[in-house]
Design a protein around this motif. Sequence first.
Motif, PDB file in Angstrom:
ATOM      1  N   GLY A  24       1.073  -1.077  -0.169  1.00  0.00           N
ATOM      2  CA  GLY A  24       0.633   0.298   0.078  1.00  0.00           C
ATOM      3  C   GLY A  24       0.728   1.313  -0.040  1.00  0.00           C
ATOM      4  O   GLY A  24       0.768   1.876   0.912  1.00  0.00           O
ATOM      5  N   GLU A  70       3.040   6.160  14.916  1.00  0.00           N
ATOM      6  CA  GLU A  70       3.138   6.154  13.279  1.00  0.00           C
ATOM      7  C   GLU A  70       2.880   5.000  12.613  1.00  0.00           C
ATOM      8  O   GLU A  70       3.515   4.216  13.293  1.00  0.00           O
ATOM      9  N   VAL A  71       1.716   4.827  12.133  1.00  0.00           N
ATOM     10  CA  VAL A  71       1.713   3.295  11.144  1.00  0.00           C
ATOM     11  C   VAL A  71       2.715   3.488   9.900  1.00  0.00           C
ATOM     12  O   VAL A  71       1.922   4.117   9.146  1.00  0.00           O
ATOM     13  N   GLU A 120       6.577  -0.111  11.047  1.00  0.00           N
ATOM     14  CA  GLU A 120       6.808  -0.050   9.862  1.00  0.00           C
ATOM     15  C   GLU A 120       7.804  -1.719   9.345  1.00  0.00           C
ATOM     16  O   GLU A 120       8.124  -2.254   9.463  1.00  0.00           O
ATOM     17  N   ALA A 158       2.330  -3.843  12.109  1.00  0.00           N
ATOM     18  CA  ALA A 158       1.040  -2.984  12.934  1.00  0.00           C
ATOM     19  C   ALA A 158       0.112  -4.193  13.781  1.00  0.00           C
ATOM     20  O   ALA A 158      -0.453  -3.495  14.586  1.00  0.00           O
ATOM     21  N   LEU A 208      -2.345   5.353   6.111  1.00  0.00           N
ATOM     22  CA  LEU A 208      -2.725   4.152   6.159  1.00  0.00           C
ATOM     23  C   LEU A 208      -2.147   3.264   5.359  1.00  0.00           C
ATOM     24  O   LEU A 208      -2.606   3.976   4.631  1.00  0.00           O
ATOM     25  N   PRO A 209      -1.278   2.246   5.526  1.00  0.00           N
ATOM     26  CA  PRO A 209      -1.180   1.480   3.944  1.00  0.00           C
ATOM     27  C   PRO A 209      -3.124   0.965   3.868  1.00  0.00           C
ATOM     28  O   PRO A 209      -4.036   0.476   4.743  1.00  0.00           O
ATOM     29  N   VAL A 266      -4.839  -2.306   5.392  1.00  0.00           N
ATOM     30  CA  VAL A 266      -4.833  -3.040   6.665  1.00  0.00           C
ATOM     31  C   VAL A 266      -5.623  -1.800   7.037  1.00  0.00           C
ATOM     32  O   VAL A 266      -5.789  -1.247   8.793  1.00  0.00           O
TER      33      VAL A 266
HETATM   34  N1  SAM Z   1       4.072   7.524   6.218  1.00  0.00           N
HETATM   35  C1  SAM Z   1       4.598   7.916   4.760  1.00  0.00           C
HETATM   36  C2  SAM Z   1       4.110   8.268   3.749  1.00  0.00           C
HETATM   37  O1  SAM Z   1       3.065   9.216   4.636  1.00  0.00           O
HETATM   38  O2  SAM Z   1       4.405   8.437   3.004  1.00  0.00           O
HETATM   39  C3  SAM Z   1       4.104   6.345   4.210  1.00  0.00           C
HETATM   40  C4  SAM Z   1       2.623   5.865   3.869  1.00  0.00           C
HETATM   41  S1  SAM Z   1       2.113   4.527   2.930  1.00  0.00           S
HETATM   42  C5  SAM Z   1       0.647   5.185   2.262  1.00  0.00           C
HETATM   43  C6  SAM Z   1       1.687   3.262   3.934  1.00  0.00           C
HETATM   44  C7  SAM Z   1       2.936   2.677   4.599  1.00  0.00           C
HETATM   45  O3  SAM Z   1       2.890   1.607   5.298  1.00  0.00           O
HETATM   46  C8  SAM Z   1       4.453   2.056   3.771  1.00  0.00           C
HETATM   47  O4  SAM Z   1       5.340   2.718   4.088  1.00  0.00           O
HETATM   48  C9  SAM Z   1       4.284   0.373   4.300  1.00  0.00           C
HETATM   49  O5  SAM Z   1       5.471  -0.432   3.568  1.00  0.00           O
HETATM   50  C10 SAM Z   1       3.822   0.591   5.587  1.00  0.00           C
HETATM   51  N2  SAM Z   1       3.298  -0.984   5.651  1.00  0.00           N
HETATM   52  C11 SAM Z   1       2.265  -1.781   4.817  1.00  0.00           C
HETATM   53  N3  SAM Z   1       1.595  -2.697   5.429  1.00  0.00           N
HETATM   54  C12 SAM Z   1       2.001  -2.544   6.788  1.00  0.00           C
HETATM   55  C13 SAM Z   1       1.767  -3.497   7.824  1.00  0.00           C
HETATM   56  N4  SAM Z   1       0.888  -4.668   7.773  1.00  0.00           N
HETATM   57  N5  SAM Z   1       2.588  -2.103   9.284  1.00  0.00           N
HETATM   58  C14 SAM Z   1       2.934  -2.026   9.303  1.00  0.00           C
HETATM   59  N6  SAM Z   1       3.950  -0.919   7.658  1.00  0.00           N
HETATM   60  C15 SAM Z   1       3.101  -1.232   6.624  1.00  0.00           C
END
Ligand code: SAM
Length: 279
Positions: A26, A53-54, A77, A104, A123-124, A127
Amino acid sequence: MAQIDDLPPLREVIAEHGLDARKSLGQNFLLDLNLTSRIARSAGDLSDCTVVEVGPGPGGLTRALLAAGAKKVVAIEKDTRCLPALAQISEHYNGKLEVIEGDALKYNPAELADGPIKIIANLPYNVGTQLLLGWLTTEEWPPFWSSLTLMFQKEVAQRIVAQTGDKAYGRLGVLANWRCHTDILFDLNPKAFTPPPKVTSAVVQLHPREKPLGCPLKALERVTAHAFGQRRKMLRASLKGLKPDAEARIEAAGLKPTARAEEIDVTGFVALAHAFDKD
Ligand code: SAM
């Protein structure tokens, strides 16, 4: 906005660490510093709390949170490729950033900090709703978090804030608005992201209600799942699978068995949860 700190620009960070975006995670990175700063500011004073922060990714929002004065950021992350870039940020901000490598979904943010917590995240999408539901349905209330400031696809944001009469009204709206005040703060154009997603995004903010209506949580989850699972059906049909005497229970909740889920407001669902919780 020229810069928020002395770290390299995000595009350089992404190129240096080979962080080509992965759809399976995501990944749509927000590189616009005006927007990352706006999200950080919209969460209010961060100097007295831990921000969880996730999905920090290359750390755009993370840097905005730290530059906005967050006392501490704990970021979870899943993508190990992002860890060197995040370590650089942690060093720059004297260890105020703690990075947890992992999924997360497997963490309870309450256990990641002492004291007040605000959850702030882009958020991704795969999830995001599952994470939100977990934070909304904690047994203890008020919850461990004092606010949630979260970016979703706009369509999901509309479901979170929806009330009866809104097209987007459904289970998510009931579970969110039963316990929280919910607002959409602003929309984000797909062009603000790299790569641009197909849809508009929106930032949603949730604050716990001081006095949510008392309600058996598990029963509310079951009733809303059944009622909205077959939303075109009348309640007497959609809730029949829950209890054989569904019709009498709907009447005991003060509702018409012929009503449909989309017509029942949050108070009505709380009454249904009580009625269906009884033996
Ligand atoms: N925060 C950054 C930004 O705003 O540019 C990235 C946002 S991106 C929409 C979502 C992020 O969540 C990615 O870095 C991805 O690797 C991470 N991610 C995806 N699934 C995840 C999970 N289950 N637990 C933790 N991180 C996750």
